[in-house]
Design an enzyme around this catalytic site. Sequence first.
Site, PDB file in Angstrom:
ATOM      1  CD  GLU A   1      45.342  34.707  21.751  1.00 32.02           C
ATOM      2  OE1 GLU A   1      45.202  33.653  22.397  1.00 32.02           O
ATOM      3  OE2 GLU A   1      46.435  35.264  21.621  1.00 32.02           O
TER       4      GLU A   1
ATOM      5  NE  ARG B   1      35.259  25.187  22.514  1.00 29.78           N
ATOM      6  CZ  ARG B   1      35.755  23.946  22.457  1.00 29.78           C
ATOM      7  NH1 ARG B   1      35.074  22.997  21.884  1.00 29.78           N
ATOM      8  NH2 ARG B   1      36.930  23.667  23.014  1.00 29.78           N
TER       9      ARG B   1
ATOM     10  CB  CYS C   1      40.328  -1.212  14.451  1.00 33.08           C
ATOM     11  SG  CYS C   1      39.822  -1.787  12.848  1.00 33.08           S
TER      12      CYS C   1
ATOM     13  CE1 TYR D   1      40.708  24.266  18.731  1.00 29.27           C
ATOM     14  CE2 TYR D   1      38.574  24.840  19.634  1.00 29.27           C
ATOM     15  CZ  TYR D   1      39.902  25.152  19.403  1.00 29.27           C
ATOM     16  OH  TYR D   1      40.390  26.353  19.830  1.00 29.27           O
TER      17      TYR D   1
HETATM   18  N1  LLP Z   1      44.414  31.128  22.286  1.00 32.65           N
HETATM   19  C1  LLP Z   1      45.253  30.128  22.636  1.00 32.65           C
HETATM   20  C2  LLP Z   1      46.615  30.464  23.061  1.00 32.65           C
HETATM   21  C3  LLP Z   1      44.806  28.806  22.593  1.00 32.65           C
HETATM   22  O1  LLP Z   1      45.623  27.815  22.953  1.00 32.65           O
HETATM   23  C4  LLP Z   1      43.473  28.520  22.167  1.00 32.65           C
HETATM   24  C5  LLP Z   1      42.977  27.151  22.124  1.00 32.65           C
HETATM   25  C6  LLP Z   1      42.654  29.597  21.791  1.00 32.65           C
HETATM   26  C7  LLP Z   1      43.151  30.885  21.872  1.00 32.65           C
HETATM   27  C8  LLP Z   1      41.234  29.417  21.313  1.00 32.65           C
HETATM   28  O2  LLP Z   1      40.386  28.895  22.287  1.00 32.65           O
HETATM   29  P1  LLP Z   1      38.810  28.790  21.988  1.00 32.65           P
HETATM   30  O3  LLP Z   1      38.264  30.192  21.890  1.00 32.65           O
HETATM   31  O4  LLP Z   1      38.646  28.051  20.708  1.00 32.65           O
HETATM   32  O5  LLP Z   1      38.272  28.039  23.136  1.00 32.65           O
HETATM   33  N2  LLP Z   1      40.787  20.597  20.887  1.00 32.65           N
HETATM   34  C9  LLP Z   1      40.041  21.111  22.007  1.00 32.65           C
HETATM   35  C10 LLP Z   1      40.252  22.573  22.199  1.00 32.65           C
HETATM   36  C11 LLP Z   1      41.707  22.952  22.362  1.00 32.65           C
HETATM   37  C12 LLP Z   1      41.923  24.428  22.467  1.00 32.65           C
HETATM   38  C13 LLP Z   1      43.377  24.737  22.346  1.00 32.65           C
HETATM   39  N3  LLP Z   1      43.683  26.122  22.457  1.00 32.65           N
HETATM   40  C14 LLP Z   1      38.566  20.755  21.822  1.00 32.65           C
HETATM   41  O6  LLP Z   1      38.232  20.100  20.853  1.00 32.65           O
HETATM   42  O7  LLP Z   1      37.740  21.075  22.684  1.00 32.65           O
END
Ligand code: LLP
Length: 407
Positions: A271, A274, A340, A369
């Site tokens: 899944e 990023r 602000c 993100y």
């Molecule tokens: N699967 C689930 C259940 C998740 O909650 C997430 C991310 C992913 C997959 C994907 O994760 P990735 O491969 O993108 O790391 N806003 C934060 C990141 C929050 C991620 C939330 N869940 C940031 O800007 O670093």
Amino acid sequence: MFHYKNNKLYCENVPVEKIASAAGTPVYIYSKKQVIGNYLNLNNAFKSISHLICYAMKANSNHAILKTLFSLGAGADITSGGELYRALRAGVPPDKIVFAGVGKTKEEIEYALKTGILMFNVESTEEIELISRISRQIKRKTRIAIRVNPDIDPHTHKHITTSKAENKFGIPYEQAASTAEKIRKDKNLILSGLHCHLGSQIISLSPYIQMAKKLSLLVKQLTARGMRLEYLDIGGGLGIKYHNEKPPTPYELAESILPVLKNLNLKLILENGRYIVGNSGILLTKVIYHKSVKNKKFLIVNSGMTDLIRPAFYDAYHEIVPAELGKSIKTRVDVVGPICESSDYLGRNRLLPWNSTDQLLAVLCAGAYCFSMSSQYNSRPRPPEVMVEGNKWKIIRKRETFKDLEV
Ligand code: LLP
């Protein structure tokens, strides 16, 4: 896909300043080729095992990005009814959708059930009971995977850690087997797999190896009790290089966990969000003022935490580079926005050209993100998004206007 030619920053074959003069600033710019390349890299790394990449669309849910990935065969990892709506609109087959999240509402569950998604990654006993009740009402058996909280520290920022015992996510590892028994006894449900997501921006392999071992043990225990699982969903989380991190490649990740997972004979689900889109985008912004105070210089730009909140929210580092090299002498500056809030910054203590009026700056690795976490705080319309493909570019989301601020 972002590089300099004759001192000018390009995205693929288009100078970014050309996009800025036509579309204005701030503007998000994505490279289609980079998105495709990242997806194929991940896909290839796991080609020795039957697998499905369910793109975590919370990273970037722009329609054009989704269409690009779904046309390559990706599925979707969703976390809300809104994401389900967007995924379907972009043409993903429903049986390639997995739905995680601790707070799925009755309406969202009904919507997903009617759509016929692949499975729910369930996070609590009450949620399981609700899904069972709704399934009975609509006379359908529902596939469920237990999201396991393995109590593993993924060694990332605490706000994006999801797999420690104190986090709200998943069902504790020790309770997973009894939960599986409960699901097995429920005539409305099918236990189709296990799910685990450690957290995000993970830059070492050891948490993944620990997870693979724990999940493998659990699968074996459940199999020994006569349960036949079909899927093992290992979440996302693979980190990217924002500054001087050295994240593992997808190949290194595959090499480290597949020896443990392969003989389980389950279909693997990944899944990632990023890794697929993070380095495929930039935020292009313009310097509007220069300001010197005691021991400090500020470049005040026309974008900030409303467009890109990661520095303000997580103290995250994003490289900032000029769109044109060699224009003026470099100085240590803080790059700040017009909002602000004192936390409204894009970069601190950066060596950047000073006193070059109207210069364009590119905030790198802004594909994941960033736009998806943008807001209208301070009543600021959101910037547009642009997709580049070779020497062509197009607006894939229009700049918001004051009309979008009417309510
Ligand atoms: N699967 C689930 C259940 C998740 O909650 C997430 C991310 C992913 C997959 C994907 O994760 P990735 O491969 O993108 O790391 N806003 C934060 C990141 C929050 C991620 C939330 N869940 C940031 O800007 O670093």
